[in-house]
Design a protein around this motif. Structure first.
Motif, PDB file in Angstrom:
ATOM      1  N   THR A  29     -26.466   2.555  10.909  1.00  0.00           N
ATOM      2  CA  THR A  29     -26.121   3.374   9.740  1.00  0.00           C
ATOM      3  C   THR A  29     -24.986   2.772   8.922  1.00  0.00           C
ATOM      4  O   THR A  29     -24.404   3.459   8.079  1.00  0.00           O
ATOM      5  N   ALA A  30     -24.652   1.505   9.185  1.00  0.00           N
ATOM      6  CA  ALA A  30     -23.603   0.795   8.435  1.00  0.00           C
ATOM      7  C   ALA A  30     -22.270   1.525   8.572  1.00  0.00           C
ATOM      8  O   ALA A  30     -21.824   1.763   9.687  1.00  0.00           O
ATOM      9  N   LEU A  31     -21.656   1.914   7.471  1.00  0.00           N
ATOM     10  CA  LEU A  31     -20.314   2.487   7.526  1.00  0.00           C
ATOM     11  C   LEU A  31     -20.276   3.841   8.223  1.00  0.00           C
ATOM     12  O   LEU A  31     -19.229   4.252   8.722  1.00  0.00           O
ATOM     13  N   LEU A  32     -21.408   4.555   8.279  1.00  0.00           N
ATOM     14  CA  LEU A  32     -21.429   5.860   8.958  1.00  0.00           C
ATOM     15  C   LEU A  32     -21.228   5.712  10.467  1.00  0.00           C
ATOM     16  O   LEU A  32     -20.993   6.702  11.162  1.00  0.00           O
ATOM     17  N   PHE A  33     -21.305   4.486  10.962  1.00  0.00           N
ATOM     18  CA  PHE A  33     -21.013   4.221  12.374  1.00  0.00           C
ATOM     19  C   PHE A  33     -19.601   4.675  12.728  1.00  0.00           C
ATOM     20  O   PHE A  33     -19.310   5.016  13.879  1.00  0.00           O
ATOM     21  N   ALA A  34     -18.717   4.713  11.738  1.00  0.00           N
ATOM     22  CA  ALA A  34     -17.321   5.106  11.989  1.00  0.00           C
ATOM     23  C   ALA A  34     -17.212   6.543  12.463  1.00  0.00           C
ATOM     24  O   ALA A  34     -16.205   6.918  13.078  1.00  0.00           O
ATOM     25  N   PHE A  35     -18.227   7.397  12.195  1.00  0.00           N
ATOM     26  CA  PHE A  35     -18.170   8.795  12.640  1.00  0.00           C
ATOM     27  C   PHE A  35     -18.444   8.932  14.128  1.00  0.00           C
ATOM     28  O   PHE A  35     -18.192   9.984  14.712  1.00  0.00           O
ATOM     29  N   THR A  36     -18.975   7.922  14.770  1.00  0.00           N
ATOM     30  CA  THR A  36     -19.323   8.010  16.194  1.00  0.00           C
ATOM     31  C   THR A  36     -18.068   8.273  17.029  1.00  0.00           C
ATOM     32  O   THR A  36     -17.059   7.582  16.874  1.00  0.00           O
ATOM     33  N   PRO A  37     -18.100   9.261  17.932  1.00  0.00           N
ATOM     34  CA  PRO A  37     -16.930   9.493  18.802  1.00  0.00           C
ATOM     35  C   PRO A  37     -16.660   8.282  19.697  1.00  0.00           C
ATOM     36  O   PRO A  37     -17.587   7.615  20.160  1.00  0.00           O
ATOM     37  N   GLU A  38     -15.389   8.024  19.926  1.00  0.00           N
ATOM     38  CA  GLU A  38     -15.006   6.867  20.744  1.00  0.00           C
ATOM     39  C   GLU A  38     -15.583   6.939  22.151  1.00  0.00           C
ATOM     40  O   GLU A  38     -15.863   5.922  22.779  1.00  0.00           O
ATOM     41  N   PHE A  39     -15.751   8.175  22.662  1.00  0.00           N
ATOM     42  CA  PHE A  39     -16.121   8.272  24.076  1.00  0.00           C
ATOM     43  C   PHE A  39     -17.507   7.713  24.366  1.00  0.00           C
ATOM     44  O   PHE A  39     -17.817   7.414  25.528  1.00  0.00           O
ATOM     45  N   TYR A  40     -18.347   7.528  23.363  1.00  0.00           N
ATOM     46  CA  TYR A  40     -19.659   6.921  23.633  1.00  0.00           C
ATOM     47  C   TYR A  40     -19.494   5.465  24.071  1.00  0.00           C
ATOM     48  O   TYR A  40     -20.158   5.010  25.016  1.00  0.00           O
ATOM     49  N   LEU A  41     -18.632   4.736  23.392  1.00  0.00           N
ATOM     50  CA  LEU A  41     -18.367   3.354  23.816  1.00  0.00           C
ATOM     51  C   LEU A  41     -17.665   3.340  25.168  1.00  0.00           C
ATOM     52  O   LEU A  41     -17.979   2.510  26.028  1.00  0.00           O
ATOM     53  N   SER A  42     -16.730   4.254  25.368  1.00  0.00           N
ATOM     54  CA  SER A  42     -16.010   4.306  26.648  1.00  0.00           C
ATOM     55  C   SER A  42     -16.958   4.583  27.800  1.00  0.00           C
ATOM     56  O   SER A  42     -16.883   3.940  28.855  1.00  0.00           O
ATOM     57  N   VAL A  43     -17.867   5.536  27.612  1.00  0.00           N
ATOM     58  CA  VAL A  43     -18.800   5.887  28.689  1.00  0.00           C
ATOM     59  C   VAL A  43     -19.759   4.729  28.959  1.00  0.00           C
ATOM     60  O   VAL A  43     -20.105   4.452  30.119  1.00  0.00           O
ATOM     61  N   ALA A  44     -20.199   4.032  27.913  1.00  0.00           N
ATOM     62  CA  ALA A  44     -21.086   2.879  28.129  1.00  0.00           C
ATOM     63  C   ALA A  44     -20.399   1.838  29.004  1.00  0.00           C
ATOM     64  O   ALA A  44     -20.997   1.317  29.958  1.00  0.00           O
ATOM     65  N   MET A  45     -19.134   1.551  28.716  1.00  0.00           N
ATOM     66  CA  MET A  45     -18.403   0.553  29.508  1.00  0.00           C
ATOM     67  C   MET A  45     -18.121   1.073  30.916  1.00  0.00           C
ATOM     68  O   MET A  45     -18.289   0.339  31.905  1.00  0.00           O
ATOM     69  N   ASN A  46     -17.685   2.323  31.014  1.00  0.00           N
ATOM     70  CA  ASN A  46     -17.318   2.864  32.322  1.00  0.00           C
ATOM     71  C   ASN A  46     -18.529   3.096  33.213  1.00  0.00           C
ATOM     72  O   ASN A  46     -18.447   2.906  34.437  1.00  0.00           O
ATOM     73  N   ALA A  47     -19.646   3.520  32.626  1.00  0.00           N
ATOM     74  CA  ALA A  47     -20.841   3.734  33.440  1.00  0.00           C
ATOM     75  C   ALA A  47     -21.328   2.420  34.030  1.00  0.00           C
ATOM     76  O   ALA A  47     -21.729   2.359  35.204  1.00  0.00           O
TER      77      ALA A  47
END
Length: 1298
Positions: free
Chosen positions: A823-841
């Motif tokens: 979604t280009a710039l709309l990616f900025a709305f994504t909550p940080e915890f999605y990246l955190s959970v991907a790494m932690n999982a």
């Protein structure tokens, strides 16, 4: 009759038939004789009397109330005849905690004044009642496992140390006749703790407790039945004996009704099985029950009676086993409750019943078949199957009053023997074969037959345990499936939407109270809740997918990106990748309008939440803020915590759902959709699921997002909540539970070591042998205990099914990030915890679930690894991500990723364009950004290719125990030739990038090594002070970090000079000569500091201080040697000539530093040991960071052992040693030739800046002069002349006129 809530109910106390007109034929009630027989059968007298029907007094509904009152009064004990043994107690009834004056410290006390949470160390509180004679008891329900002291308060007391766990019950018994105090744990006596306690006039004992921070308990002084009553001991609070007698009698009457049917045709009574009873509207039965409930209903509002009478009765119905569906009587009884009890009565009864069930489940002891837990869960399931009861409990009890996630928790037994694990797992096993680094060998080839039999027997026992635990888990999933029911719309809003709103508030409480540990749901509960919720959600999702084959399956589930910006889901104050939500709404409002057809109302940008927004209202007139009172007031206490002392005043944070102002955009021209914010509780099913052109949660689909149907959109929000749960506390708890496996490993290593010592122990040392055998026995007993505990933990937390849950969650996060990225710039709305959970999982799958389960067995695992690698490679330098913490986490995750062969290969599998972009970001200049992790990544890509760089652990640390063999830094070298090639191509083609990158590396190396030298000087001075023999541990840690950074920077330089030597040796490149001179200067500094005899470095290394274990000669000297060998031996003739010339011309060069590498002493201590310039000894430029140490005294070389590369035969190959010898021979010859050919130079011809080189450059326009090295280095940061400060426009070669 009256109607309440759509159900017909009989008015209370008005069931008497008024006249003959109301008699049987007109009302449908049976004839008087049959009715009398029926009522006498249902309400038998306890006193002896005539049993023949003809001799009994006729009984009708007119006389039933008085008859019932008379029956209930039979057997009551007059007040004056009550048991005098209650004397010996002082204080009010009921007994509660004294929250007015009987406490010290800070405590949270529940509304019922029975539960308490410590909020300071060490808080104490006592009860309101004391005892001075007799035998008394009370119980404490342990809610947390920590330090607390429980007993009877005295002025001076000691405590009997016992271990307990959350879910245990401690009984405190005091016998003032014998003068003893005794404690019991889950009904088992721990022995007499105190004897001969002081008694007599003026002495009384209060129940009391002291507990540390965050610890919590609940007291039972007798307000509920004691779980483990002790013979001869009375509860502090009197039980409601009269009400108990009435309740049991009334329940008996109800049972009589259920088991009796009236055959009106035959005019007789029939016995039947109460399990098949149905509420069919028979007036005789209903009026009879109404009379009973007229008295029974008020009693069922009292907690003691609900737990002792009603709960036990309902449990008895289910005792026969079978599925809950096979026991419809409970559903019929609940219908009866709602029919014949007032709403407030049935509400209170259900609330108390669920509270009693939850307490019973939580504090039941663990037995081998988990019978208690199964029993209580089956009744909970049966109650929740009743639609009206379920909705009431969901709306008002399960999340608002109870910590209902307890129902989904399976506690881990602290005491193996009590849990029956010895019978369930009679044979224990643990790994007995370890490699030289202490790691378990997965399938050792030399496993003996006995060990194999033990292992298989242990595995069979683990499977038996797992099957029993799965029975409990299945019941828990059934409960959640009931709560997720979205078809029960007959009595109002479906259960799922009630659950959804309560679940979101539950998440808000746990996300918004991170600083208040006492207000958080315990993480061990969250882990179990997460797994059950995943199972229930996937089951519901797939059930809907089967009905609509074209819809998305749960296997491919993800959270669409529009949920992150359309306002339908509340993310509280959680950080977004692009920053704060209010900022994103302002800066990206145009992108939302063009890509998602969403218009953010100007009022939404100015205020957190607004209401009464009209679609046509564009004028921007002043509007009233939504929920102004709520925002200014206090946030409600957590749903499961009720404490009058909490008193938090957080603002209301709900900015959840959005309702549509216009219908869904038509297929022709997309319309802009204006939305307004709603509170969570204001959302409707239509806001979530959508209908008639309304997208619901999927409002604002961007053009890049596929329009794939999703059957139940409400499940998307639950999946989003599951991801948030994992981020809040589940991952940390998964890491904590690994400690049991670590303990098994440690004890197994210790046992194996002890057995080897026993084998080596000489027969004459019987004393040593005896001690070793005692240790062996202790280790074996501990391992037996831990291996059984580990079996339980593996079954409940680290099983294959739980691993698949976490893997599914990882895949959900990856797909969600990929879709949001599109979604280009709309990616900025994504909550940080999605990246955190991907790494932690991913980290959990790799580190926590092995070796019990292998990651390779996961479906599509390699593809998932590649997808995650692409995310890390792209987003660690993504400008759309602004949070420093998440950027650091991404960098660390990538650094860890390249340490393991499997994940490194995944990085190599991502598209070439992404790989090259990743390497370009890694090679960006180190200034103005965190560079240590970037440098670490480059080092890992090189490790295994460098000079003597094939080790896993440093040679001098091999005999020490590693902190954690799974650490990324302790993995075997796995270099990436592919990524090295990309790096070489980038540095070779982009000359400006290469120059800026290497200059930044050299700058950081100069800083790191200078800081290191400065710190070891301070450490040496502190160590030599007689009055102070210690050094600050933080200083030691920083010192070791600077050393490690220096080594890693040297390795990056070695990597660069190996892959792209022309950067330094091809002087047609603008900065090559300058870079080579800077490199030579730094290498000489490092060599001189590290190799000088008895120097500062030697002394600090020999101290072997804790924290400086990594500081040693080998890592730094082999890194320097690798660079020197590459530029002096492996290059072409022209390159080696230039390199040797620059190296020898550096004033810091000392030949004995090179000789030191092979353990050879310096040939001389005079100036001839190194080259001279203009007939003067080599001298460094001013400054402590570059001044070389003084040369060693003559003869000292023979007095101590030299460092020598020859000593590291396992780390340095023969070919590498030969190259070092060749380099030494070459430099020796070159230094002699340089010394012989260098003509004396007058001081006027030397560079006035460094006094080390001849003048070789003239500045324009001012014509001042210096050597090229000085002016080139100066021009990197400054354009002004050294001397006159004029701006330099050019530099020309200078040669002295002959």
């Amino acid at each position: 009759m009256s109607t309440k809530g759509g159900v017909t109910a009989l008015p209370r106390r008005n069931y008497r038939l008024a006249s003959d007109m109301d008699k049987p034929r007109s009302t449908g009630i049976v004839n008087e004789k049959l009715l009398s027989d029926y009522l006498h059968h249902v309400f038998p007298s306890t006193k002896p009397g005539p049993t023949v029907a003809s001799l009994r007094k006729p009984l009708g509904f007119q006389d039933l109330s008085s008859h019932l009152e008379k029956l209930l009064s039979e057997g009551e004990t007059p007040a004056e005849l009550k048991d005098p043994s209650a004397e010996g107690r002082l204080g009010p009834q009921p007994v509660v905690l004294d929250h007015t004056s009987g406490f010290e410290g800070l405590l949270f006390v529940d509304d019922d004044l029975l539960g308490v949470i410590g909020h300071s160390n060490f808080s104490s509180i006592r009860a309101t009642t004391c005892v001075f004679q007799g035998k008394w008891a009370y119980e404490v329900l342990i809610s947390s496992q920590g330090l607390m002291q429980i007993g009877w308060c005295t002025l001076s007391c000691r405590f009997n140390q016992e271990s307990w766990a959350a879910g245990d019950i401690v009984s405190c018994l005091i016998d003032l006749d014998e003068g003893t105090i005794t404690f019991c744990l889950n009904g088992q006596s721990l022995g007499t703790a105190f004897s001969s306690i002081k008694t007599g006039p003026g002495v009384a004992y209060f129940p009391a407790i002291s507990l540390s921070f965050k610890e919590s308990v609940a007291f039972n002084f007798g307000s509920r039945p004691l779980r483990y009553p002790a013979d001869g001991y009375l509860p502090l609070q009197d039980p409601p004996t009269a009400d108990l007698l009435k309740a049991h009698r009334l329940l008996g009457y109800i049972k009589n009704v259920l088991s009796t049917s009236i055959d009106a045709q035959e005019e007789k009574l029939l016995e039947k099985d109460s399990a098949v009873w149905r509420l069919q509207g028979d007036p005789t039965v209903l009026i009879t029950l109404a009379h009973i409930f007229n008295v029974f209903a008020p009693l069922m509002c009292k907690v003691y009676l609900v737990e002792d009478v009603l709960m036990n009765f309902l449990l008895g119905i289910l005792e026969g086993g079978g599925s809950v569906d096979e026991h419809p009587l409970i559903q019929q009884l609940l219908d009866l409750f709602w029919l014949l009890m007032e709403d407030h009565e049935v509400n209170e009864c259900l609330k108390q019943l669920m509270m009693s069930l939850l307490r019973a489940y939580r504090f039941s002891p663990i037995i081998p078949d988990l019978g208690f837990q199964i029993h209580y869960l089956r009744l909970t399931t049966a109650i929740l199957r009743h639609e009206k009861s379920r909705k009431y409990l969901l709306n008002n009890v399960l999340f608002d009053v109870l910590r209902s996630v307890v129902f989904f928790y399976i506690k881990t037994p602290l005491r193996v023997k009590e849990a029956g694990l010895e019978e369930l797992i009679p044979t224990t096993w643990w790994p007995t074969h370890f490699d030289k680094e202490g790691k378990d060998e997965r399938e050792p080839k030399d496993e003996s037959s006995d060990e194999r039999l033990r292992r298989r027997a242990y595995e069979r026992g683990c499977q038996r345990l797992k099957k029993r635990i799965e029975v409990v888990e299945d019941l828990q999933v059934q409960i959640l499936r009931l709560l997720l029911n979205n078809k029960d719309k007959n009595t109002g809003e479906a259960s799922r939407y009630i659950f959804l709103n309560k679940f979101r508030k539950f998440l808000q409480e746990n996300a918004s109270n991170r600083g208040h540990p006492t207000a958080l749901c315990p993480p061990e509960y969250m882990v179990c809740f997460l797994h059950r919720l995943i199972t229930a959600v996937r089951s519901s999702w797939d059930e809907g997918s089967r009905k609509s084959p074209s819809s998305l399956s749960s296997e491919d589930a993800y959270v669409p990106p529009q949920l992150f910006y359309n306002g339908k889901v509340d993310y509280f104050d959680l950080q977004r990748l692009g920053g704060l939500l209010s900022h994103l709404k302002k800066t990206l409002k145009d992108d939302l309008a063009t890509k998602a057809n969403i218009v953010i109302d100007p009022a939404e940008i100015q205020a957190t939440s607004m209401d009464d927004l009209d679609e046509d209202e564009e004028s921007g007139a002043t509007q009233r803020p939504f929920g102004a009172a709520a925002m200014g007031g206090a946030l409600a206490r957590p749903s499961w915590l009720s404490s009058p002392t909490l008193g938090r005043a957080n603002r209301f944070l709900s900015t959840a759902a959005v309702s549509l102002m216009t219908p869904r955009r038509p297929l022709s021209q997309p319309e802009k959709v204006k939305v307004r914010t709603l509170a969570v509780e204001q959302r409707t099913e239509e806001d979530i699921e959508g209908s008639h052109g309304n997208d619901g949660l999927l409002l604002g689909r961007p053009q890049e997002e596929p329009d794939q149907p999703i059957t139940d959109k409400s499940l998307l929000e639950i999946i989003d909540g599951i991801v948030m749960m994992y981020n809040l506390s589940v991952h940390q708890q998964l890491g904590k539970m690994v400690v049991v496996a670590d303990e098994v490993h440690e004890y197994a290593v210790a046992l194996k070591d002890t057995e080897e010592k026993i084998d080596r122990c000489p027969a004459r040392r019987a004393d040593i042998l005896d001690e070793l055998q005692k240790s062996q026995k202790v280790f074996a007993e501990k391992l037996n205990h831990l291996s059984r505990r580990l079996a339980w933990i593996n079954a409940t937390i680290y099983s294959k099914e739980k691993m698949l849950d976490v893997y599914w969650l990882l895949c959900v996060c990856i797909r969600t990030i990929e879709h949001a990225d599109n979604t280009a710039l709309l990616f900025a709305f994504t909550p940080e915890f999605y990246l955190s959970v991907a790494m932690n999982a991913y980290s959990a799958l790799k580190n926590y679930f092995s070796p019990a389960n292998s990651m390779d067995e996961l479906p599509g695992y390699e593809e998932t690894l590649t997808q995650l690698a692409a995310i890390l490679a792209k987003h660690f330098a993504d400008p759309r991500i602004v949070g420093t913490d998440i950027k650091d986490s991404l960098m660390q995750a990538l650094a860890s990723y390249v340490c393991y062969p499997q994940s490194l290969r995944a990085v190599e599998r991502i598209p070439e364009e992404q790989r090259v972009a990743m390497m370009r970001n890694l090679l960006a200049p180190y200034e103005q950004r965190p560079w240590a992790q970037t440098n670490w990544i480059l080092v890992r890509l090189w490790r295994g290719c460098g000079f003597g760089y094939r080790y896993t652990r440093l040679p001098h640390l091999l005999k020490t125990k590693p902190e954690d063999a799974n650490l990324p830094s302790l993995q075997k070298p796995c270099p990436s030739l592919l990524l090295q090639r990309h790096m070489a191509e980038l540095l070779s083609m982009d000359k400006d990038m290469a120059a800026s990158f290497l200059n930044s590396v050299l700058n950081q190396l100069n800083w790191a090594f200078s800081e290191f030298i400065g710190m070891i000087q301070e450490i040496q001075q502190a160590a030599e002070r007689p009055e102070r023999n210690f050094v600050d541990t933080r200083q030691l840690k920083v010192c070791a970090t600077c050393f490690d950074l220096s080594v890693s920077l040297l390795r990056v330089l070695e990597m660069t000079v190996t892959l792209v030597p022309e950067i330094f040796l091809d002087w047609t490149r603008p900065s090559a000569e300058l870079l080579l001179r800077r490199l030579a200067q730094l290498l000489n500094q490092v060599l001189n500091r590290v190799t000088a005899e008895k120097n500062l470095f030697d002394r600090v290394v020999n101290l072997r201080l804790p924290g400086l274990e990594s500081v040693d000669h080998y890592p730094i000297l082999v890194a320097v040697t690798g660079i020197l060998v590459r530029i002096l031996v492996d290059g072409d003739k022209q390159g080696t000539s230039r390199a040797s010339s620059v190296l020898l011309s550096d004033p810091c060069f000392q030949l004995h530093s090179i000789q030191h590498l092979l353990g050879e002493p310096a040939e001389s201590t005079g100036p001839s040991a190194g080259p001279t310039v203009a007939g003067r000894p080599a001298a460094g430029p001013p400054g402590p960071s570059v001044a070389p140490p003084a040369p060693p005294a003559a003869g000292s070389a023979s007095e101590r052992k030299h460092f020598s590369l020859h000593a590291y035969t396992d780390y340095i190959s023969l070919e590498e040693k030969q190259k070092v010898e060749e380099m030494l021979e070459f430099l020796t010859e070159e230094s002699k030739q340089a010394a012989a050919s260098t003509a004396p130079t007058s001081e006027e011809d030397l560079c006035p800046i460094c006094y080390a080189h001849s003048i070789s450059a003239v500045f324009r326009p001012c014509s001042h002069k210096s050597c090229k090295a000085c002016i080139n280095q100066h021009l990197m940061n400054n354009k002004d002349c050294f001397f006159c400060k004029a701006t330099i426009t050019g530099v020309e070669d200078y040669s002295k006129p002959s």
